[in-house]
Design a protein around this motif. Structure first.
Motif, PDB file in Angstrom:
ATOM      1  N   LEU A   7       0.858  -1.179   0.000  1.00 18.08           N
ATOM      2  CA  LEU A   7       0.000   0.000   0.000  1.00 18.08           C
ATOM      3  C   LEU A   7       0.894   1.228   0.000  1.00 18.08           C
ATOM      4  O   LEU A   7       1.926   1.243   0.671  1.00 18.08           O
ATOM      5  CB  LEU A   7      -0.881   0.041   1.249  1.00 18.08           C
ATOM      6  CG  LEU A   7      -1.919  -1.039   1.405  1.00 18.08           C
ATOM      7  CD1 LEU A   7      -2.534  -0.968   2.801  1.00 18.08           C
ATOM      8  CD2 LEU A   7      -2.993  -0.882   0.354  1.00 18.08           C
ATOM      9  N   GLY A   8       0.483   2.245  -0.728  1.00 19.87           N
ATOM     10  CA  GLY A   8       1.184   3.525  -0.716  1.00 19.87           C
ATOM     11  C   GLY A   8       0.200   4.612  -0.336  1.00 19.87           C
ATOM     12  O   GLY A   8      -0.911   4.653  -0.871  1.00 19.87           O
ATOM     13  N   LEU A   9       0.590   5.472   0.599  1.00 21.77           N
ATOM     14  CA  LEU A   9      -0.309   6.514   1.078  1.00 21.77           C
ATOM     15  C   LEU A   9       0.417   7.848   1.165  1.00 21.77           C
ATOM     16  O   LEU A   9       1.585   7.898   1.557  1.00 21.77           O
ATOM     17  CB  LEU A   9      -0.846   6.173   2.475  1.00 21.77           C
ATOM     18  CG  LEU A   9      -1.607   4.872   2.620  1.00 21.77           C
ATOM     19  CD1 LEU A   9      -0.678   3.751   3.008  1.00 21.77           C
ATOM     20  CD2 LEU A   9      -2.679   5.017   3.654  1.00 21.77           C
ATOM     21  N   ILE A  10      -0.294   8.908   0.818  1.00 24.35           N
ATOM     22  CA  ILE A  10       0.197  10.273   0.972  1.00 24.35           C
ATOM     23  C   ILE A  10      -0.909  11.081   1.616  1.00 24.35           C
ATOM     24  O   ILE A  10      -2.079  10.951   1.247  1.00 24.35           O
ATOM     25  CB  ILE A  10       0.576  10.906  -0.383  1.00 24.35           C
ATOM     26  CG1 ILE A  10       1.779  10.194  -0.986  1.00 24.35           C
ATOM     27  CG2 ILE A  10       0.863  12.401  -0.213  1.00 24.35           C
ATOM     28  CD1 ILE A  10       2.180  10.721  -2.352  1.00 24.35           C
ATOM     29  N   GLU A  11      -0.521  11.925   2.573  1.00 22.55           N
ATOM     30  CA  GLU A  11      -1.482  12.823   3.211  1.00 22.55           C
ATOM     31  C   GLU A  11      -0.969  14.246   3.069  1.00 22.55           C
ATOM     32  O   GLU A  11       0.186  14.540   3.370  1.00 22.55           O
ATOM     33  CB  GLU A  11      -1.647  12.460   4.683  1.00 22.55           C
ATOM     34  CG  GLU A  11      -2.741  13.256   5.369  1.00 22.55           C
ATOM     35  CD  GLU A  11      -3.010  12.723   6.757  1.00 22.55           C
ATOM     36  OE1 GLU A  11      -3.792  11.762   6.859  1.00 22.55           O
ATOM     37  OE2 GLU A  11      -2.413  13.242   7.705  1.00 22.55           O
ATOM     38  N   GLU A  32      -2.728   0.981  -8.606  1.00 19.29           N
ATOM     39  CA  GLU A  32      -4.156   1.230  -8.769  1.00 19.29           C
ATOM     40  C   GLU A  32      -4.630   2.125  -7.640  1.00 19.29           C
ATOM     41  O   GLU A  32      -4.309   1.895  -6.472  1.00 19.29           O
ATOM     42  CB  GLU A  32      -4.930  -0.083  -8.743  1.00 19.29           C
ATOM     43  CG  GLU A  32      -6.410   0.100  -9.005  1.00 19.29           C
ATOM     44  CD  GLU A  32      -7.159  -1.215  -9.048  1.00 19.29           C
ATOM     45  OE1 GLU A  32      -8.387  -1.185  -8.836  1.00 19.29           O
ATOM     46  OE2 GLU A  32      -6.534  -2.268  -9.277  1.00 19.29           O
ATOM     47  N   LEU A  33      -5.377   3.144  -7.992  1.00 22.66           N
ATOM     48  CA  LEU A  33      -5.931   4.048  -6.999  1.00 22.66           C
ATOM     49  C   LEU A  33      -7.021   3.322  -6.221  1.00 22.66           C
ATOM     50  O   LEU A  33      -7.970   2.794  -6.801  1.00 22.66           O
ATOM     51  CB  LEU A  33      -6.509   5.279  -7.696  1.00 22.66           C
ATOM     52  CG  LEU A  33      -7.127   6.341  -6.812  1.00 22.66           C
ATOM     53  CD1 LEU A  33      -6.081   6.978  -5.912  1.00 22.66           C
ATOM     54  CD2 LEU A  33      -7.807   7.393  -7.676  1.00 22.66           C
ATOM     55  N   ILE A  34      -6.873   3.281  -4.909  1.00 25.70           N
ATOM     56  CA  ILE A  34      -7.902   2.684  -4.058  1.00 25.70           C
ATOM     57  C   ILE A  34      -8.958   3.721  -3.741  1.00 25.70           C
ATOM     58  O   ILE A  34     -10.147   3.482  -3.864  1.00 25.70           O
ATOM     59  CB  ILE A  34      -7.299   2.153  -2.740  1.00 25.70           C
ATOM     60  CG1 ILE A  34      -6.344   1.013  -3.021  1.00 25.70           C
ATOM     61  CG2 ILE A  34      -8.406   1.721  -1.789  1.00 25.70           C
ATOM     62  CD1 ILE A  34      -5.570   0.547  -1.803  1.00 25.70           C
ATOM     63  N   VAL A  46      -4.565   9.927   0.213  1.00 27.78           N
ATOM     64  CA  VAL A  46      -4.835   9.170  -1.005  1.00 27.78           C
ATOM     65  C   VAL A  46      -4.107   7.840  -0.874  1.00 27.78           C
ATOM     66  O   VAL A  46      -2.991   7.783  -0.347  1.00 27.78           O
ATOM     67  CB  VAL A  46      -4.410   9.954  -2.271  1.00 27.78           C
ATOM     68  CG1 VAL A  46      -2.929  10.251  -2.282  1.00 27.78           C
ATOM     69  CG2 VAL A  46      -4.822   9.220  -3.534  1.00 27.78           C
ATOM     70  N   LEU A  47      -4.759   6.755  -1.312  1.00 29.73           N
ATOM     71  CA  LEU A  47      -4.226   5.403  -1.160  1.00 29.73           C
ATOM     72  C   LEU A  47      -4.126   4.720  -2.516  1.00 29.73           C
ATOM     73  O   LEU A  47      -5.056   4.808  -3.328  1.00 29.73           O
ATOM     74  CB  LEU A  47      -5.153   4.551  -0.291  1.00 29.73           C
ATOM     75  CG  LEU A  47      -5.357   4.942   1.159  1.00 29.73           C
ATOM     76  CD1 LEU A  47      -6.328   6.089   1.281  1.00 29.73           C
ATOM     77  CD2 LEU A  47      -5.873   3.753   1.926  1.00 29.73           C
ATOM     78  N   GLU A  91     -11.267  -0.897   2.958  1.00 25.59           N
ATOM     79  CA  GLU A  91     -12.589  -0.938   2.338  1.00 25.59           C
ATOM     80  C   GLU A  91     -13.338   0.382   2.508  1.00 25.59           C
ATOM     81  O   GLU A  91     -14.073   0.801   1.623  1.00 25.59           O
ATOM     82  CB  GLU A  91     -13.409  -2.084   2.922  1.00 25.59           C
ATOM     83  CG  GLU A  91     -12.935  -3.442   2.474  1.00 25.59           C
ATOM     84  CD  GLU A  91     -13.681  -4.584   3.136  1.00 25.59           C
ATOM     85  OE1 GLU A  91     -14.656  -4.330   3.865  1.00 25.59           O
ATOM     86  OE2 GLU A  91     -13.271  -5.733   2.920  1.00 25.59           O
ATOM     87  N   ARG A  92     -13.144   1.039   3.621  1.00 30.20           N
ATOM     88  CA  ARG A  92     -13.819   2.319   3.882  1.00 30.20           C
ATOM     89  C   ARG A  92     -13.392   3.396   2.884  1.00 30.20           C
ATOM     90  O   ARG A  92     -14.168   4.269   2.545  1.00 30.20           O
ATOM     91  CB  ARG A  92     -13.509   2.776   5.301  1.00 30.20           C
ATOM     92  CG  ARG A  92     -14.085   4.124   5.598  1.00 30.20           C
ATOM     93  CD  ARG A  92     -13.839   4.551   7.004  1.00 30.20           C
ATOM     94  NE  ARG A  92     -14.379   5.886   7.157  1.00 30.20           N
ATOM     95  CZ  ARG A  92     -14.103   6.685   8.128  1.00 30.20           C
ATOM     96  NH1 ARG A  92     -13.290   6.298   9.068  1.00 30.20           N
ATOM     97  NH2 ARG A  92     -14.617   7.880   8.188  1.00 30.20           N
ATOM     98  N   TYR A  93     -12.154   3.347   2.441  1.00 23.90           N
ATOM     99  CA  TYR A  93     -11.613   4.371   1.554  1.00 23.90           C
ATOM    100  C   TYR A  93     -11.810   4.054   0.074  1.00 23.90           C
ATOM    101  O   TYR A  93     -11.499   4.861  -0.777  1.00 23.90           O
ATOM    102  CB  TYR A  93     -10.119   4.554   1.825  1.00 23.90           C
ATOM    103  CG  TYR A  93      -9.849   5.019   3.223  1.00 23.90           C
ATOM    104  CD1 TYR A  93     -10.020   6.351   3.564  1.00 23.90           C
ATOM    105  CD2 TYR A  93      -9.456   4.129   4.209  1.00 23.90           C
ATOM    106  CE1 TYR A  93      -9.782   6.787   4.854  1.00 23.90           C
ATOM    107  CE2 TYR A  93      -9.223   4.560   5.497  1.00 23.90           C
ATOM    108  CZ  TYR A  93      -9.382   5.886   5.814  1.00 23.90           C
ATOM    109  OH  TYR A  93      -9.157   6.307   7.090  1.00 23.90           O
TER     110      TYR A  93
END
Length: 100
Positions: A7-11, A32-34, A46-47, A91-93
């Motif tokens: 998983l890759g995440l940026i805030e 792939e954008l989650i 963004v995940l 799943e929420r995102y």
């Protein structure tokens, strides 16, 4: 939901910057954008998911894209082989759940 290799995440702060990050991430690597989440007071995460190398490249590129716009990345991370229970949060995102 399939288990992700990484998983890759940026805030960051603001939808414009998170869209720039997401665009750069998806163009830079085979990820792939989650989805995304408005965390609080304008901070948005963004995940993406993909293999570890792709997520590393995507996050690095996304961070640079935000910084090139003169904004600050609040946090970023790549999680290799996330535990299967993380899917309960992911799943929420999911964009699929937002269309719902």
């Amino acid at each position: 939901m399939d288990r992700y290799e990484a998983l890759g995440l940026i805030e960051t702060f603001g939808i414009v910057y998170v869209l720039e990050a997401a665009d750069a991430m998806c163009k830079a690597a085979d990820v792939e954008l989650i989805g995304f989440e408005n965390v609080a007071s304008g901070y948005i995460s963004v995940l993406v998911h993909g293999d570890v190398g792709a997520c590393n490249t995507a996050v690095e590129t996304g961070v640079k894209a935000v910084e090139n716009m003169g904004a600050e990345v609040y946090s970023s991370v790549v999680i290799p082989r996330p535990h299967q229970d993380i899917e309960k949060i992911i799943e929420r995102y999911s964009i699929e759940n937002l269309r719902g």
